[in-house]
Design an enzyme around this catalytic site. Structure first.
Site, PDB file in Angstrom:
ATOM      1  N   LYS A  43       0.922  -1.204   0.083  1.00  0.00           N
ATOM      2  CA  LYS A  43      -0.020  -0.221   0.085  1.00  0.00           C
ATOM      3  C   LYS A  43       0.821   1.195  -0.067  1.00  0.00           C
ATOM      4  O   LYS A  43       0.213   2.419  -0.323  1.00  0.00           O
ATOM      5  CB  LYS A  43      -0.817  -0.053   1.050  1.00  0.00           C
ATOM      6  CG  LYS A  43      -1.985  -1.099   1.338  1.00  0.00           C
ATOM      7  CD  LYS A  43      -2.712  -0.808   2.626  1.00  0.00           C
ATOM      8  CE  LYS A  43      -3.448  -2.068   2.975  1.00  0.00           C
ATOM      9  NZ  LYS A  43      -4.090  -1.965   4.288  1.00  0.00           N
ATOM     10  N   GLY A  44       2.076   1.150   0.569  1.00  0.00           N
ATOM     11  CA  GLY A  44       2.909   2.369   0.667  1.00  0.00           C
ATOM     12  C   GLY A  44       3.011   3.414  -0.483  1.00  0.00           C
ATOM     13  O   GLY A  44       3.357   4.503  -0.092  1.00  0.00           O
ATOM     14  N   GLU A  99       7.940   2.628  -6.118  1.00  0.00           N
ATOM     15  CA  GLU A  99       8.082   2.105  -4.592  1.00  0.00           C
ATOM     16  C   GLU A  99       8.518   3.223  -3.669  1.00  0.00           C
ATOM     17  O   GLU A  99       8.863   4.174  -3.949  1.00  0.00           O
ATOM     18  CB  GLU A  99       9.166   0.905  -4.705  1.00  0.00           C
ATOM     19  CG  GLU A  99       9.662   0.449  -3.298  1.00  0.00           C
ATOM     20  CD  GLU A  99       8.469  -0.531  -2.663  1.00  0.00           C
ATOM     21  OE1 GLU A  99       7.304  -0.002  -2.642  1.00  0.00           O
ATOM     22  OE2 GLU A  99       9.076  -1.428  -2.314  1.00  0.00           O
ATOM     23  N   ASP A 100       8.002   2.976  -2.552  1.00  0.00           N
ATOM     24  CA  ASP A 100       7.696   4.105  -1.606  1.00  0.00           C
ATOM     25  C   ASP A 100       9.429   3.967  -0.765  1.00  0.00           C
ATOM     26  O   ASP A 100      10.008   4.881  -0.649  1.00  0.00           O
ATOM     27  CB  ASP A 100       6.807   3.826  -0.231  1.00  0.00           C
ATOM     28  CG  ASP A 100       6.692   2.252   0.106  1.00  0.00           C
ATOM     29  OD1 ASP A 100       7.257   1.478  -0.333  1.00  0.00           O
ATOM     30  OD2 ASP A 100       5.795   2.067   1.068  1.00  0.00           O
ATOM     31  N   ASP A 103      14.580  -1.320   1.486  1.00  0.00           N
ATOM     32  CA  ASP A 103      14.920  -1.487   2.943  1.00  0.00           C
ATOM     33  C   ASP A 103      15.992  -2.558   2.570  1.00  0.00           C
ATOM     34  O   ASP A 103      17.066  -2.361   2.199  1.00  0.00           O
ATOM     35  CB  ASP A 103      13.806  -1.563   3.930  1.00  0.00           C
ATOM     36  CG  ASP A 103      14.528  -1.893   5.292  1.00  0.00           C
ATOM     37  OD1 ASP A 103      15.640  -1.438   5.428  1.00  0.00           O
ATOM     38  OD2 ASP A 103      13.487  -2.263   6.298  1.00  0.00           O
ATOM     39  N   LYS A 131      16.924   2.962   2.060  1.00  0.00           N
ATOM     40  CA  LYS A 131      17.723   2.820   3.350  1.00  0.00           C
ATOM     41  C   LYS A 131      18.803   1.587   2.973  1.00  0.00           C
ATOM     42  O   LYS A 131      18.814   0.447   3.437  1.00  0.00           O
ATOM     43  CB  LYS A 131      16.680   2.129   4.540  1.00  0.00           C
ATOM     44  CG  LYS A 131      15.969   3.223   5.424  1.00  0.00           C
ATOM     45  CD  LYS A 131      15.512   2.744   6.517  1.00  0.00           C
ATOM     46  CE  LYS A 131      14.230   1.723   6.376  1.00  0.00           C
ATOM     47  NZ  LYS A 131      13.572   1.385   7.501  1.00  0.00           N
ATOM     48  N   PHE A 152      12.847   3.344  11.292  1.00  0.00           N
ATOM     49  CA  PHE A 152      11.542   3.024  10.834  1.00  0.00           C
ATOM     50  C   PHE A 152      10.786   4.515  10.759  1.00  0.00           C
ATOM     51  O   PHE A 152      10.681   5.081  11.434  1.00  0.00           O
ATOM     52  CB  PHE A 152      10.962   2.147  11.785  1.00  0.00           C
ATOM     53  CG  PHE A 152       9.683   1.426  11.349  1.00  0.00           C
ATOM     54  CD1 PHE A 152       9.934   0.382  10.469  1.00  0.00           C
ATOM     55  CD2 PHE A 152       8.331   2.031  11.362  1.00  0.00           C
ATOM     56  CE1 PHE A 152       8.667  -0.138   9.729  1.00  0.00           C
ATOM     57  CE2 PHE A 152       7.424   1.631  10.654  1.00  0.00           C
ATOM     58  CZ  PHE A 152       7.457   0.550   9.856  1.00  0.00           C
ATOM     59  N   VAL A 153      10.270   4.745   9.253  1.00  0.00           N
ATOM     60  CA  VAL A 153       9.559   5.876   9.204  1.00  0.00           C
ATOM     61  C   VAL A 153       8.084   5.733   8.881  1.00  0.00           C
ATOM     62  O   VAL A 153       7.829   4.714   8.481  1.00  0.00           O
ATOM     63  CB  VAL A 153      10.192   6.683   7.906  1.00  0.00           C
ATOM     64  CG1 VAL A 153      11.655   7.272   8.259  1.00  0.00           C
ATOM     65  CG2 VAL A 153      10.478   5.796   6.663  1.00  0.00           C
ATOM     66  N   ASP A 159       3.087   3.347   6.762  1.00  0.00           N
ATOM     67  CA  ASP A 159       2.337   2.915   7.937  1.00  0.00           C
ATOM     68  C   ASP A 159       3.276   2.319   9.249  1.00  0.00           C
ATOM     69  O   ASP A 159       4.314   1.721   8.920  1.00  0.00           O
ATOM     70  CB  ASP A 159       1.436   2.320   7.702  1.00  0.00           C
ATOM     71  CG  ASP A 159       1.943   0.626   7.680  1.00  0.00           C
ATOM     72  OD1 ASP A 159       3.026   0.355   6.730  1.00  0.00           O
ATOM     73  OD2 ASP A 159       1.159  -0.229   8.299  1.00  0.00           O
ATOM     74  N   ARG A 165      -0.282   6.524   7.813  1.00  0.00           N
ATOM     75  CA  ARG A 165      -0.245   6.629   6.281  1.00  0.00           C
ATOM     76  C   ARG A 165      -0.673   8.083   5.649  1.00  0.00           C
ATOM     77  O   ARG A 165      -0.184   8.763   4.740  1.00  0.00           O
ATOM     78  CB  ARG A 165      -1.068   5.635   5.502  1.00  0.00           C
ATOM     79  CG  ARG A 165      -0.647   4.070   5.826  1.00  0.00           C
ATOM     80  CD  ARG A 165      -1.368   3.133   4.623  1.00  0.00           C
ATOM     81  NE  ARG A 165      -1.327   1.782   5.140  1.00  0.00           N
ATOM     82  CZ  ARG A 165      -0.080   1.310   4.477  1.00  0.00           C
ATOM     83  NH1 ARG A 165       0.721   1.699   3.930  1.00  0.00           N
ATOM     84  NH2 ARG A 165      -0.087   0.030   5.080  1.00  0.00           N
TER      85      ARG A 165
HETATM   86  P1  5GP Z   1      12.081  -4.507   2.022  1.00  0.00           P
HETATM   87  O1  5GP Z   1      11.535  -5.665   1.316  1.00  0.00           O
HETATM   88  O2  5GP Z   1      13.004  -3.470   0.986  1.00  0.00           O
HETATM   89  O3  5GP Z   1      12.643  -4.642   3.137  1.00  0.00           O
HETATM   90  O4  5GP Z   1      10.920  -3.598   2.455  1.00  0.00           O
HETATM   91  C1  5GP Z   1      10.193  -2.838   1.562  1.00  0.00           C
HETATM   92  C2  5GP Z   1       8.820  -2.530   2.102  1.00  0.00           C
HETATM   93  O5  5GP Z   1       8.817  -2.607   3.551  1.00  0.00           O
HETATM   94  C3  5GP Z   1       8.354  -1.244   1.488  1.00  0.00           C
HETATM   95  O6  5GP Z   1       7.794  -1.116   0.671  1.00  0.00           O
HETATM   96  C4  5GP Z   1       7.430  -0.819   3.005  1.00  0.00           C
HETATM   97  O7  5GP Z   1       6.360  -1.240   2.865  1.00  0.00           O
HETATM   98  C5  5GP Z   1       8.182  -1.470   4.200  1.00  0.00           C
HETATM   99  N1  5GP Z   1       9.201  -0.784   4.804  1.00  0.00           N
HETATM  100  C6  5GP Z   1      10.464  -0.629   4.682  1.00  0.00           C
HETATM  101  N2  5GP Z   1      11.149  -0.005   5.598  1.00  0.00           N
HETATM  102  C7  5GP Z   1       9.868   0.827   6.248  1.00  0.00           C
HETATM  103  C8  5GP Z   1       9.849   1.774   7.045  1.00  0.00           C
HETATM  104  O8  5GP Z   1      10.887   2.490   7.519  1.00  0.00           O
HETATM  105  N3  5GP Z   1       8.928   2.264   7.384  1.00  0.00           N
HETATM  106  C9  5GP Z   1       7.467   1.645   6.763  1.00  0.00           C
HETATM  107  N4  5GP Z   1       6.420   2.085   7.234  1.00  0.00           N
HETATM  108  N5  5GP Z   1       7.650   0.759   6.011  1.00  0.00           N
HETATM  109  C10 5GP Z   1       8.998   0.343   5.802  1.00  0.00           C
END
Ligand code: 5GP
Length: 177
Positions: A43-44, A99-100, A103, A131, A152-153, A159, A165
């Site tokens: 959803k982000g 993508e938002d 990470d 990140k 964590f943002v 969210d 959100r």
């Molecule tokens: P990844 O698979 O790269 O670890 O994570 C990607 C997804 O995890 C993002 O699309 C997001 O939904 C969530 N995510 C990663 N870091 C954060 C963060 O700092 N805050 C929030 N709210 N969601 C995150």
């Protein structure tokens, strides 16, 4: 239920707007004369998608997919799957994933692999936040808003257990990374 952590501001909406406008300019320039398909990861990314498409100077088509990643917990699962699939054919299209935040890279890395098999004409990634300190798999980012610290943002579509959100600015919440 315990009270959610109190968010502290990391980026104002004006600072985010500046990055979104810059990214829209870069994308408009690079896709001149093309009709890309923008794929948002729910959803982000919905707030970022809504803002960036209105600043683009090229015609675009949009679609969204929903992938399982964090769920309602804060730990990224190594197992990612498409929960709500793609309805638009991607074969032969110029596909730009929106993508938002990247990470660990697991979520978008998985989705890019999934898309590669669908024989798009081109495939690129745009993420508003990055990140890199938590990366598990390498992810090629073509358009990047801002690199942020390993915190964590929330806000601007992101969210914490489905809250925050709707906040227009970006905040960090301690103890959630
Ligand atoms: P990844 O698979 O790269 O670890 O994570 C990607 C997804 O995890 C993002 O699309 C997001 O939904 C969530 N995510 C990663 N870091 C954060 C963060 O700092 N805050 C929030 N709210 N969601 C995150």
């Amino acid at each position: 239920m315990s009270a959610p952590p109190k968010p502290e501001i990391l980026l104002t909406k004006e600072e985010i707007e500046k990055q979104v406008a810059r990214l829209a300019q870069e994308i408009s320039r690079d896709y001149q004369g093309k009709y890309p398909l923008l794929l948002g990861i729910l959803k982000g990314s919905f707030v970022f998608m809504a803002d960036i498409i209105r600043l683009l100077e090229i015609p675009v088509e949009i679609d969204f997919v929903r992938l399982s990643s964090y769920g309602s917990s804060r730990v990224t699962s190594a197992k990612i799957k498409v929960v709500q699939g793609l309805h638009t054919p991607v074969k032969g299209r110029d596909v730009l994933v929106i993508e938002d935040i990247v990470d660990t890279g697991l979520t978008v890395g998985y989705f890019l692999d999934y898309l590669r098999k669908k024989r798009a004409s081109s495939l690129k990634l745009c993420t508003l936040f990055n990140k890199p300190s938590r990366r598990i798999i390498p992810v090629p980012i073509d358009y990047l808003g801002l690199t942020i610290p390993n915190r964590f943002v929330v806000g601007y579509g992101l969210d914490y257990n489905e809250r925050f959100r709707n906040l227009p600015d970006l905040y960090f919440v301690d103890g959630c990374s």
